[in-house]
Design an enzyme around this catalytic site. Structure first.
Site, PDB file in Angstrom:
ATOM      1  N   HIS A 223       0.863  -1.189   0.000  1.00  0.00           N
ATOM      2  CA  HIS A 223       0.000   0.000   0.000  1.00  0.00           C
ATOM      3  C   HIS A 223       0.896   1.234   0.000  1.00  0.00           C
ATOM      4  O   HIS A 223       1.868   1.307   0.759  1.00  0.00           O
ATOM      5  CB  HIS A 223      -0.891  -0.049   1.247  1.00  0.00           C
ATOM      6  CG  HIS A 223      -1.594   1.234   1.534  1.00  0.00           C
ATOM      7  ND1 HIS A 223      -2.501   1.769   0.662  1.00  0.00           N
ATOM      8  CD2 HIS A 223      -1.528   2.087   2.592  1.00  0.00           C
ATOM      9  CE1 HIS A 223      -2.961   2.911   1.176  1.00  0.00           C
ATOM     10  NE2 HIS A 223      -2.384   3.120   2.340  1.00  0.00           N
ATOM     11  N   TYR A 254      -6.346   8.982   1.116  1.00  0.00           N
ATOM     12  CA  TYR A 254      -6.573   9.682   2.374  1.00  0.00           C
ATOM     13  C   TYR A 254      -5.362  10.563   2.648  1.00  0.00           C
ATOM     14  O   TYR A 254      -4.258  10.306   2.146  1.00  0.00           O
ATOM     15  CB  TYR A 254      -6.813   8.690   3.531  1.00  0.00           C
ATOM     16  CG  TYR A 254      -5.681   7.727   3.744  1.00  0.00           C
ATOM     17  CD1 TYR A 254      -4.656   8.006   4.650  1.00  0.00           C
ATOM     18  CD2 TYR A 254      -5.608   6.540   3.023  1.00  0.00           C
ATOM     19  CE1 TYR A 254      -3.609   7.113   4.826  1.00  0.00           C
ATOM     20  CE2 TYR A 254      -4.560   5.648   3.200  1.00  0.00           C
ATOM     21  CZ  TYR A 254      -3.556   5.943   4.095  1.00  0.00           C
ATOM     22  OH  TYR A 254      -2.511   5.083   4.262  1.00  0.00           O
ATOM     23  N   ASP A 538     -29.126 -20.536  14.791  1.00  0.00           N
ATOM     24  CA  ASP A 538     -30.403 -21.237  14.844  1.00  0.00           C
ATOM     25  C   ASP A 538     -30.354 -22.383  13.846  1.00  0.00           C
ATOM     26  O   ASP A 538     -29.596 -22.334  12.885  1.00  0.00           O
ATOM     27  CB  ASP A 538     -31.592 -20.301  14.605  1.00  0.00           C
ATOM     28  CG  ASP A 538     -31.741 -19.870  13.162  1.00  0.00           C
ATOM     29  OD1 ASP A 538     -30.736 -19.885  12.414  1.00  0.00           O
ATOM     30  OD2 ASP A 538     -32.862 -19.511  12.770  1.00  0.00           O
TER      31      ASP A 538
HETATM   32  P1  FAD Z   1       2.225  -5.859  13.191  1.00  0.00           P
HETATM   33  O1  FAD Z   1       2.261  -4.470  13.613  1.00  0.00           O
HETATM   34  O2  FAD Z   1       2.877  -6.182  11.903  1.00  0.00           O
HETATM   35  O3  FAD Z   1       2.852  -6.712  14.334  1.00  0.00           O
HETATM   36  C1  FAD Z   1       3.191  -8.067  14.161  1.00  0.00           C
HETATM   37  C2  FAD Z   1       4.500  -8.302  14.843  1.00  0.00           C
HETATM   38  O4  FAD Z   1       4.792  -9.696  14.830  1.00  0.00           O
HETATM   39  C3  FAD Z   1       5.635  -7.614  14.160  1.00  0.00           C
HETATM   40  O5  FAD Z   1       6.183  -6.657  15.025  1.00  0.00           O
HETATM   41  C4  FAD Z   1       6.599  -8.742  13.836  1.00  0.00           C
HETATM   42  O6  FAD Z   1       7.959  -8.370  13.995  1.00  0.00           O
HETATM   43  C5  FAD Z   1       6.180  -9.808  14.801  1.00  0.00           C
HETATM   44  N1  FAD Z   1       6.554 -11.163  14.325  1.00  0.00           N
HETATM   45  C6  FAD Z   1       6.214 -11.715  13.158  1.00  0.00           C
HETATM   46  N2  FAD Z   1       6.762 -12.947  13.048  1.00  0.00           N
HETATM   47  C7  FAD Z   1       7.449 -13.157  14.180  1.00  0.00           C
HETATM   48  C8  FAD Z   1       8.227 -14.237  14.654  1.00  0.00           C
HETATM   49  N3  FAD Z   1       8.376 -15.347  13.942  1.00  0.00           N
HETATM   50  N4  FAD Z   1       8.793 -14.123  15.865  1.00  0.00           N
HETATM   51  C9  FAD Z   1       8.637 -13.006  16.616  1.00  0.00           C
HETATM   52  N5  FAD Z   1       7.933 -11.949  16.199  1.00  0.00           N
HETATM   53  C10 FAD Z   1       7.324 -12.027  14.996  1.00  0.00           C
HETATM   54  N6  FAD Z   1      -4.503   0.800   9.769  1.00  0.00           N
HETATM   55  C11 FAD Z   1      -5.433   1.683  10.163  1.00  0.00           C
HETATM   56  O7  FAD Z   1      -6.206   1.387  11.049  1.00  0.00           O
HETATM   57  N7  FAD Z   1      -5.550   2.907   9.575  1.00  0.00           N
HETATM   58  C12 FAD Z   1      -4.715   3.295   8.598  1.00  0.00           C
HETATM   59  O8  FAD Z   1      -4.828   4.410   8.092  1.00  0.00           O
HETATM   60  C13 FAD Z   1      -3.714   2.396   8.167  1.00  0.00           C
HETATM   61  N8  FAD Z   1      -2.879   2.740   7.179  1.00  0.00           N
HETATM   62  C14 FAD Z   1      -1.819   1.938   6.908  1.00  0.00           C
HETATM   63  C15 FAD Z   1      -0.847   2.389   6.031  1.00  0.00           C
HETATM   64  C16 FAD Z   1       0.292   1.659   5.826  1.00  0.00           C
HETATM   65  C17 FAD Z   1       1.333   2.179   4.895  1.00  0.00           C
HETATM   66  C18 FAD Z   1       0.469   0.429   6.493  1.00  0.00           C
HETATM   67  C19 FAD Z   1       1.709  -0.384   6.337  1.00  0.00           C
HETATM   68  C20 FAD Z   1      -0.526  -0.059   7.326  1.00  0.00           C
HETATM   69  C21 FAD Z   1      -1.676   0.695   7.537  1.00  0.00           C
HETATM   70  N9  FAD Z   1      -2.686   0.258   8.387  1.00  0.00           N
HETATM   71  C22 FAD Z   1      -3.643   1.130   8.788  1.00  0.00           C
HETATM   72  C23 FAD Z   1      -2.774  -1.139   8.819  1.00  0.00           C
HETATM   73  C24 FAD Z   1      -2.201  -1.375  10.180  1.00  0.00           C
HETATM   74  O9  FAD Z   1      -0.951  -0.807  10.282  1.00  0.00           O
HETATM   75  C25 FAD Z   1      -2.086  -2.872  10.457  1.00  0.00           C
HETATM   76  O10 FAD Z   1      -3.235  -3.525  10.083  1.00  0.00           O
HETATM   77  C26 FAD Z   1      -1.801  -3.112  11.933  1.00  0.00           C
HETATM   78  O11 FAD Z   1      -0.761  -2.306  12.368  1.00  0.00           O
HETATM   79  C27 FAD Z   1      -1.464  -4.559  12.166  1.00  0.00           C
HETATM   80  O12 FAD Z   1      -1.084  -4.733  13.495  1.00  0.00           O
HETATM   81  P2  FAD Z   1      -0.559  -6.134  14.006  1.00  0.00           P
HETATM   82  O13 FAD Z   1      -0.248  -6.011  15.427  1.00  0.00           O
HETATM   83  O14 FAD Z   1      -1.492  -7.187  13.577  1.00  0.00           O
HETATM   84  O15 FAD Z   1       0.746  -6.427  13.108  1.00  0.00           O
END
Ligand code: FAD
Length: 814
Positions: A223, A254, A538
């Site tokens: 994105h 946005y 249901d």
């Molecule tokens: P993450 O923040 O990715 O956290 C997952 C974590 O798991 C990571 O830190 C990773 O290092 C860790 N991990 C993975 N594998 C392992 C492993 N094997 N061992 C240990 N650790 C591991 N959302 C909104 O609500 N509004 C917005 O406007 C918006 N805009 C966005 C714009 C961009 C450019 C991006 C990139 C995202 C945007 N999002 C937005 C989406 C949002 O950022 C994500 O959906 C959200 O942050 C996901 O959170 P999370 O905790 O699931 O994942």
């Protein structure tokens, strides 16, 4: 030994740890491969747009909780969110209409919002040139998050309670399973024995899921985000976030301010999917969710935004990247305990906007044993087998991305992929000109063009515009022909589950609210409830033998219903065998006043009222086809659901079709079926009935047998009988016979929103448009005048006694 290991310290991991700590949990370990708090996950790069309005009540609830939570959290005086409001603008008439619809959702789901003139939009966002706008929608409670700050604040709080150890720089490389449960989390820095695991690993979810032998159905998508500047007019505003977040849906964009810089996010480009295996590791990049910016996917939107914000024209790009985050087959998160691994929870595919609420929900669910709200849209166990294939996840993920800003009609079927599951009757329905729609991968006709001639003579109110989309007057003609003669409806997609064995009855008695100890051959309608009395499902159950029951339930909730049944069978150590018969059996609804005559003509078996009374089942022969006929109907007419092994389907259809010709039998579609059930007051699962309502509020108290000593939810339901919830599902009709609403519109008493439309359709036989909605008791009284707001227009409505059609049920019993 840990009580819980959370994998991932993004917004989901941090929020869940924080909420669990608040609920008194201890011994939680949160692991992340990246450094804390900037882990390099999606949360680290989200520009933080926090919208409140959505067509999903579930998502709205989560956002309504999350945004004020973030705003209340702070690290060194910096808040986790700025509630500067959200402004959505419309440049096209279609979008302006959509904003009115969204304003309706806001009202329905309790979000303050206001439609604005172009000039008012300009006043809300000082740099915005409103001359090309038709209007806007302003949500004061929306805002812009500082997701990493929110994570940091939640981390500190959870740590200060002595509940959680956060550990960065630790990669999970394996999960050790024993007896269907995870025993140990293996990391590059050692092993941790644990009672349970939560996957909050964002786009890495599928890789971690594989370590536990499960599929996590999400697709990482790129994105685009870029900032331009510096913009002196923004700098003059004095703080880093003073302008509301501005959504330009027409351009899939946005915009927000970052001090003197102006940020633009863009969805209006060809979808860019990345397979989870191709995400680079932290060893290669400290920012593995960032990819190289692709300007060719940005320039069109950039120009459109420049036209709206003249102050940024010509400003150079200062920072740009393609960020990655998760998209699922249906656009919803993936939450809850997984059916196949006893102690594995998922918190995947969650936006920052909903992360606070998801953390609370998961914490409540883990603590109380139920989530405390209706999670069906996001339940990890909702997916059918095809929805867990790599190709499906990829195709749907790309579609979900493309649809982020799309205007989607409530009756619009998904575009891709189609034609996955054909029922045994598909060829015959196609010959009748079936206009197919999709649900759960199944193709079913919404109506049949072969009935067009009927529509010419039938009295069906005309529709125009939005409400005429994905609709045909033929639906009304099929409805009327069913009431007049009979209709043949394909009900094969219903989920059919066989529960067999000595423990079958005991299991069903525990899971169902109604008494299942009925005579062999009897059919029973029942609910299954959560522990808090909310309705999960249901279903219709037929007792085939003393120790064999067949459950027929909704197509959409089949996988989660079966997962629930299996989980309780395991808990009770039941010996009942549970098997899915959905594909093995096809089914036809033969309904209408001529149904018995038609069936009698097609079979030598006795189908008299004495032989198959209402709510019983009997094995019959339709020519050479062995079939089970159930005297039930979802349309309020005399008739049968007739099931046979799938391979006999065409012969069953042909036999009934031939027998029906001289009786005026028609092949009907889902449109007519829905309007027939609305008229008869039958509730639709997931719309009219859900876990946020109990059976009494839903008008389904008759399906709860409190004389049974025990079943899930019984203690709460016994209490509810004495102290009702204070609101009820009511039936309304619109005063204007030409008015139509489609669902989720607000119901108003004066200017006060008192409910929203859960489902609606035209009652073609009663000549009125009908809507259901939960209302506070004082309004749920027949005769009460109310209004339903549709695209900003108010339709006068009235609560009526139900059912509107065949009040005494004479047509069913005869
Ligand atoms: P993450 O923040 O990715 O956290 C997952 C974590 O798991 C990571 O830190 C990773 O290092 C860790 N991990 C993975 N594998 C392992 C492993 N094997 N061992 C240990 N650790 C591991 N959302 C909104 O609500 N509004 C917005 O406007 C918006 N805009 C966005 C714009 C961009 C450019 C991006 C990139 C995202 C945007 N999002 C937005 C989406 C949002 O950022 C994500 O959906 C959200 O942050 C996901 O959170 P999370 O905790 O699931 O994942």
């Amino acid at each position: 030994k840990a009580r819980l290991v959370i994998i991932g310290a993004g917004i989901v991991g941090c929020s869940t740890a924080y909420h669990l700590a608040k609920r008194g949990w201890r011994d939680i370990v949160v692991l992340d491969q990246g450094p804390l708090p900037h882990t390099g996950g999606s949360t680290s790069h989200a520009p933080g747009g926090l919208s409140l309005i959505s067509g999903s009540r579930f998502l709205t609830e989560l956002a309504r909780y999350s945004v004020p939570l973030y705003a209340s959290l702070a690290v060194e005086g910096l808040a986790g969110a700025a509630q500067v409001g959200g402004l959505e603008v419309a440049k096209s008439p279609e979008r302006w209409a959509e904003l009115k619809r969204r304003a309706g959702w806001g009202k329905s789901f309790g979000v303050e919002c206001h439609l604005l003139t172009p000039a008012e939009c300009g006043a809300k966002a000082p740099l915005l040139d409103p001359s090309s706008l038709l209007g806007g929608l302003f949500t004061p409670g929306a805002g812009i998050g500082r997701p990493v700050t929110a994570c940091q604040a939640m981390t500190r709080e959870a740590e200060s309670l002595g509940a959680v150890r956060f550990q960065g720089g630790t990669t999970v490389v394996g999960l050790t399973l024993e007896g269907g449960r995870i025993r140990e989390v293996v990391t590059d820095r050692g092993r941790i024995e644990t009672e349970a695991v939560l996957l909050a690993a964002g786009i890495w979810g599928p890789i971690l899921g594989r370590m536990a032998g499960i599929t996590v159905p999400l697709q990482p998508m790129e994105h685009l985000y870029a900032t331009v500047g510096p913009v002196p007019e923004l700098a003059a505003l004095g703080t880093d976030i003073a302008m509301p977040i501005v959504r330009v849906h027409d351009n899939g964009a946005y915009c927000r301010m970052h001090g003197a810089e102006f940020g633009i996010g863009n969805y209006d480009h060809a979808p860019l999917s990345v397979d989870p295996e191709d995400i680079v590791s932290h060893r290669v990049s400290r920012e593995p969710t960032k990819r190289a910016f692709t300007p060719e996917h940005f320039s069109r939107t950039h120009r459109a935004v420049e036209a709206l914000f003249p102050a940024i024209q010509g400003k150079p790009v200062t920072h740009s990247f393609n960020g990655m985050f998760s998209f699922t087959p249906d656009g919803m998160p993936v939450l809850g305990p997984h059916r196949d691994v006893g102690n594995l929870w998922l918190g995947e595919a969650v936006w920052v906007t909903h992360g606070g609420g998801v953390g609370r929900l998961l914490a409540d669910w883990m603590t109380d044993g139920h989530p405390g709200m209706d999670v069906r849209e996001a339940d990890v166990n909702r997916f059918t087998a095809h929805a867990l294939t790599r190709a499906y996840i990829r195709t749907r993920g790309r579609e979900s991305y493309r649809n982020t800003h799309a205007v989607i009609h409530p009756a619009e079927p998904m575009a891709l992929p189609r034609d996955l599951r054909r029922t045994a009757f598909h060829a015959r329905v196609a010959e009748r000109g079936g206009v197919f729609v999709e649900a759960g991968g199944w193709e079913r006709a919404a109506w049949c063009e072969a009935n067009a001639a009927l529509a010419e003579t039938a009295s069906v109110p005309a529709r125009a515009g939005w409400e005429a989309r994905h609709w045909s007057p033929i639906q009304g003609a099929e409805h009327l022909a069913t009431r007049r003669a009979a209709g043949l409806y394909d009900v094969s997609p219903l989920t059919k589950t066989l529960v067999a064995g000595p423990g079958a009855l005991a299991l069903l008695q525990e899971v169902c609210t109604n008494d299942m100890d009925v005579p062999v051959g009897q059919v029973a309608y029942t609910l299954s409830c959560e522990e808090n009395g909310g309705i999960r499902s249901d279903m219709t159950v037929v007792r085939l033998a003393p120790d064999r029951f067949r459950i027929m339930g909704s197509a959409a909730s089949g996988p989660r219903d079966q997962a629930w049944l299996r989980a309780h069978a395991e808990r009770l150590r039941s010996d009942a065998a549970i098997s899915d018969e959905t594909s093995a059996l096809c089914g036809l609804g033969l309904w209408g006043p001529a149904a018995r005559d038609i069936l009698a003509r097609a079979t030598a078996s006795d189908v008299s009222n004495e032989a198959i009374p209402y709510y019983t089942a009997r094995q019959i022969e339709v020519g050479v086809v062995p079939a089970l006929a159930l005297r039930i109907s979802y349309v309020g007419e005399h008739g049968y659901e007739i099931y046979t092994p799938t391979e006999y389907g065409l012969r069953l259809w042909d036999a009934l079709w031939d027998a029906g010709q001289e009786h005026g039998l028609i092949a009907g579609g889902t449109g007519a079926m829905d309007s027939l059930r609305v008229e008869k007051g039958y509730r639709r699962l997931g719309a009219d009935i859900h876990a946020d309502a109990d059976p009494f509020a839903a008008g389904l108290g008759f399906a709860v047998d409190l004389t049974k000593p025990s079943f899930i939810g019984r203690p709460v339901l016994a209490e509810r009988l004495i102290t009702p919830a204070g609101r009820k599902l009511a039936c309304l009709t619109l005063d204007d016979p030409a008015a139509v609403v489609l669902g989720r519109e607000p119901i108003l008493a004066g200017d006060r929103t008192v409910g929203y439309v859960t489902s609606s359709n035209t009652g073609y036989s009663v000549g009125r448009h009908i809507a259901f909605g939960y209302l506070p008791d004082q309004f749920a009284v027949p005769g009460q005048s109310l209004a339903v707001e549709y695209f900003g227009q108010r339709f006068a409505a009235r609560v009526v006694a139900e059912p509107l059609f065949d009040t005494g049920g004479a047509r069913l019993e005869g």
